[in-house]
Design a protein around this motif. Structure first.
Motif, mmCIF file in Angstrom:
data_model
loop_
_atom_site.group_PDB
_atom_site.id
_atom_site.type_symbol
_atom_site.label_atom_id
_atom_site.label_comp_id
_atom_site.label_asym_id
_atom_site.label_seq_id
_atom_site.Cartn_x
_atom_site.Cartn_y
_atom_site.Cartn_z
ATOM 1 N N LYS A 96 37.765 22.895 32.291
ATOM 2 C CA LYS A 96 37.548 21.741 31.414
ATOM 3 C C LYS A 96 38.776 21.500 30.527
ATOM 4 N N MET A 97 39.328 22.559 29.963
ATOM 5 C CA MET A 97 40.465 22.427 29.054
ATOM 6 C C MET A 97 41.752 22.036 29.789
ATOM 7 N N LEU A 98 41.960 22.582 30.995
ATOM 8 C CA LEU A 98 43.185 22.284 31.742
ATOM 9 C C LEU A 98 43.093 20.955 32.494
ATOM 10 N N GLY A 99 41.890 20.413 32.582
ATOM 11 C CA GLY A 99 41.683 19.153 33.295
ATOM 12 C C GLY A 99 42.532 18.012 32.765
ATOM 13 N N LYS A 100 42.823 18.028 31.482
ATOM 14 C CA LYS A 100 43.609 16.938 30.896
ATOM 15 C C LYS A 100 45.039 16.878 31.438
ATOM 16 N N PHE A 101 45.533 17.991 31.996
ATOM 17 C CA PHE A 101 46.878 18.004 32.576
ATOM 18 C C PHE A 101 46.887 17.444 33.999
ATOM 19 N N GLY A 102 45.727 17.438 34.617
ATOM 20 C CA GLY A 102 45.598 17.019 36.015
ATOM 21 C C GLY A 102 45.623 18.239 36.916
ATOM 22 N N ILE A 103 44.510 18.508 37.545
ATOM 23 C CA ILE A 103 44.403 19.674 38.431
ATOM 24 C C ILE A 103 44.831 19.259 39.832
ATOM 25 N N ARG A 104 45.831 19.945 40.355
ATOM 26 C CA ARG A 104 46.316 19.659 41.714
ATOM 27 C C ARG A 104 45.566 20.459 42.764
ATOM 28 N N GLU A 105 45.360 21.737 42.493
ATOM 29 C CA GLU A 105 44.654 22.613 43.428
ATOM 30 C C GLU A 105 43.893 23.659 42.638
ATOM 31 N N LEU A 106 42.813 24.161 43.253
ATOM 32 C CA LEU A 106 42.001 25.176 42.605
ATOM 33 C C LEU A 106 41.379 26.054 43.684
ATOM 34 N N ALA A 107 41.426 27.372 43.492
ATOM 35 C CA ALA A 107 40.789 28.311 44.424
ATOM 36 C C ALA A 107 40.074 29.378 43.603
ATOM 37 N N ARG A 108 38.799 29.607 43.937
ATOM 38 C CA ARG A 108 37.990 30.614 43.242
ATOM 39 C C ARG A 108 37.446 31.616 44.248
ATOM 40 N N THR A 109 37.337 32.875 43.810
ATOM 41 C CA THR A 109 36.871 33.926 44.707
ATOM 42 C C THR A 109 35.368 33.960 44.870
ATOM 43 N N GLY A 110 34.638 33.476 43.912
ATOM 44 C CA GLY A 110 33.192 33.693 43.884
ATOM 45 C C GLY A 110 32.920 34.868 42.980
ATOM 46 N N LYS A 111 31.713 34.922 42.455
ATOM 47 C CA LYS A 111 31.350 35.942 41.472
ATOM 48 C C LYS A 111 31.124 37.289 42.131
ATOM 49 N N ILE A 112 31.626 38.344 41.487
ATOM 50 C CA ILE A 112 31.259 39.709 41.847
ATOM 51 C C ILE A 112 30.534 40.302 40.649
ATOM 52 N N SER A 113 29.686 41.284 40.895
ATOM 53 C CA SER A 113 28.822 41.767 39.825
ATOM 54 C C SER A 113 28.431 43.213 40.075
ATOM 55 N N LEU A 114 28.418 44.005 39.006
ATOM 56 C CA LEU A 114 27.866 45.363 39.034
ATOM 57 C C LEU A 114 26.936 45.508 37.834
ATOM 58 N N VAL A 115 25.832 46.200 38.042
ATOM 59 C CA VAL A 115 24.859 46.428 36.975
ATOM 60 C C VAL A 115 25.486 47.323 35.911
ATOM 61 N N ARG A 116 25.233 46.990 34.650
ATOM 62 C CA ARG A 116 25.713 47.807 33.530
ATOM 63 C C ARG A 116 24.801 49.022 33.374
ATOM 64 N N ASP A 117 25.327 50.214 33.592
ATOM 65 C CA ASP A 117 24.531 51.429 33.386
ATOM 66 C C ASP A 117 24.187 51.622 31.920
ATOM 67 N N SER A 118 25.011 51.056 31.027
ATOM 68 C CA SER A 118 24.732 51.169 29.589
ATOM 69 C C SER A 118 23.507 50.360 29.200
ATOM 70 N N GLY A 119 23.157 49.364 30.027
ATOM 71 C CA GLY A 119 22.018 48.505 29.719
ATOM 72 C C GLY A 119 22.305 47.462 28.661
ATOM 73 N N VAL A 120 23.557 47.396 28.191
ATOM 74 C CA VAL A 120 23.919 46.433 27.157
ATOM 75 C C VAL A 120 23.999 45.046 27.772
#
Length: 174
Positions: free
Chosen positions: A138-162
């Protein structure tokens, strides 16, 4: 109510496993919004992290169907569980000498790194939770986005439970 569920799936690292999982979702008309696959902690095992929209009942059914696939070892819906979530994004924006300093300063606010620069563009690497990705786009959009690549979310459970999401809401109230 339809929400985005994050599923963590451990599978045997064999050819065709991902194809069978994708086919299962396609047959049932479900979209996979985000998909990340990589080696897990044990040799010969891969972890698939996927984000899928659906209600609790639908995701329970999908989980049962996933367990029926031969190479699936464990399926966990970590949606309501305290987790560490990360995503990697590369974003190329327009950046001339007149606005380059502002773009670099903005990237630094998000703890992002400039990984390539040309006379007309900046390529920025961002690592963080999915909310951070949305905010920086959203913030960088004002400059004009030419290309964008995202990996997708990775996730591990927090053993701390926080639950850091809960902590963020408490910080906002203070």
């Amino acid at each position: 109510m339809t929400v985005k569920h994050t599923l963590s799936v451990l599978v045997e690292d064999e050819a065709g496993v991902l194809t069978r999982i994708a086919a299962l979702f396609a047959r049932r008309g479900f979209n996979i919004e985000s998909l990340a696959v990589g080696s897990a902690e044990s040799s010969g095992v891969s972890r698939i992290t996927m984000v899928v929209p659906g209600d609790n009942r639908t995701v329970e059914q999908l989980t049962k169907q996933l367990y029926k696939l031969i190479n699936v070892l464990k399926v966990q819906d970590v949606t309501g569980t305290p987790c560490v979530e990360r995503e990697l994004m590369l974003i190329k924006i327009n950046a001339t000498t007149s606005n380059r300093a502002e773009a670099i300063e903005l990237a630094q606010v998000f703890r992002a790194r400039v990984v390539d620069i040309s006379e007309e563009t900046l390529t920025i690497e961002v690592v963080g939770d999915p909310g951070k990705m949305v905010a920086i786009i959203k913030m960088l959009g004002k400059f004009g986005i030419r290309e964008l690549a995202r990996t997708g979310k990775i996730s591990l459970v927090r053993d701390s439970g926080v639950n850091t999401e809960l902590l963020k809401t408490l910080e906002l109230k203070v």
